[in-house]
Design an enzyme around this catalytic site. Structure first.
Site, short mmCIF file in Angstrom:
data_model
loop_
_atom_site.label_atom_id
_atom_site.label_comp_id
_atom_site.label_asym_id
_atom_site.label_seq_id
_atom_site.Cartn_x
_atom_site.Cartn_y
_atom_site.Cartn_z
N ASP A 9 5.23 -91.76 -15.72
CA ASP A 9 6.21 -92.80 -15.99
C ASP A 9 6.38 -92.89 -17.51
OD1 ASP A 9 7.83 -95.20 -15.57
OD2 ASP A 9 6.08 -96.28 -16.30
N ASP A 11 8.19 -95.97 -19.59
CA ASP A 11 8.02 -97.32 -20.15
C ASP A 11 6.75 -97.98 -19.64
OD1 ASP A 11 10.73 -97.88 -21.59
OD2 ASP A 11 11.30 -97.00 -19.68
#
Length: 218
Positions: A9, A11
């Site tokens: 991922d 953020d």
């Protein structure tokens, strides 16, 4: 743990973009007369379009798309304070040095995700899965399934590295191994992930016969 590839991922996992995210969404919430706290409690780990549809029930798709474009422009331009999280750059550079494949799999759009990756000084991934590439965003498995496919690997051979509840659920649903980093204690199915860490600096990767060996640094 052992794996053949990594699916990260962006953020909250590789970059700290929280101030920029919260600035954009707080401004949007106030403009629409919605509680910023309610909006911020919902949005993390999800595609922006999903959040807009949630908070704009009954709105036309063209109205939602207009709001999305405004929000996307704001988030892509505002990278003030966006930085790599501890251990992120070193880990990605280590994977590159070992020849272990990795991808970024994000709920963000191409303009927003690209701006934040650049602001964080992260290496450019060969595989970059963004919101435009999947019909169903996290917590559905589509994004991580596509990430594994683009790496040429089975989902079971990949490790998902995530911080958000929606992303953790997505990785589990895809059948991947999952490492949760700085995940909320109340995140659903947290007891089903393979490792729970507080920082990427705890991850040590070595080359193994079948790919990568993951160890923890105390």
């Amino acid at each position: 743990m052992e794996c053949k590839g990594f699916l990260f991922d962006l953020d909250g996992t590789l970059v700290d973009s929280l101030p920029a995210v919260e600035r954009a969404w707080t401004h949007w919430a106030e403009r629409h007369g919605i509680s910023p706290q309610e909006v911020l409690a919902f949005i993390h780990g999800k595609q922006a379009i999903t959040s807009l549809r949630h908070f704009m029930p009954g709105a036309t798709e063209s109205a939602i798309q207009h709001e999305f474009e405004l929000l996307e422009q704001m988030e892509a331009q505002d990278t003030d304070g966006v930085s790599a999280l501890p251990g992120a750059v070193a880990l990605l550079e280590r994977l590159n040095a070992l020849g272990i494949p990795w991808a970024i799999v994000t709920s963000g759009s191409i303009p927003v995700a690209s701006a934040r990756r650049k602001a964080g000084g992260l290496p450019q991934p060969e595989v970059f899965i963004t919101a435009e590439l999947v019909k169903q965003g996290k917590p559905q498995p589509d994004a991580y399934l596509l990430g594994a496919e683009r790496l040429g690997l089975a989902p079971q051979a990949c490790v998902v590295v995530e911080d958000a509840p929606a992303g953790i659920l997505s990785g589990l649903a895809a059948g991947c191994q999952v490492i949760a980093v700085n995940a909320p204690a109340e995140a659903p199915k947290l007891d089903q992930v393979d490792l729970i860490l507080s920082s990427l600096t705890q991850i040590k990767v070595e080359k193994a016969l079948q790919g990568a060996s993951i160890e923890l640094i105390a």
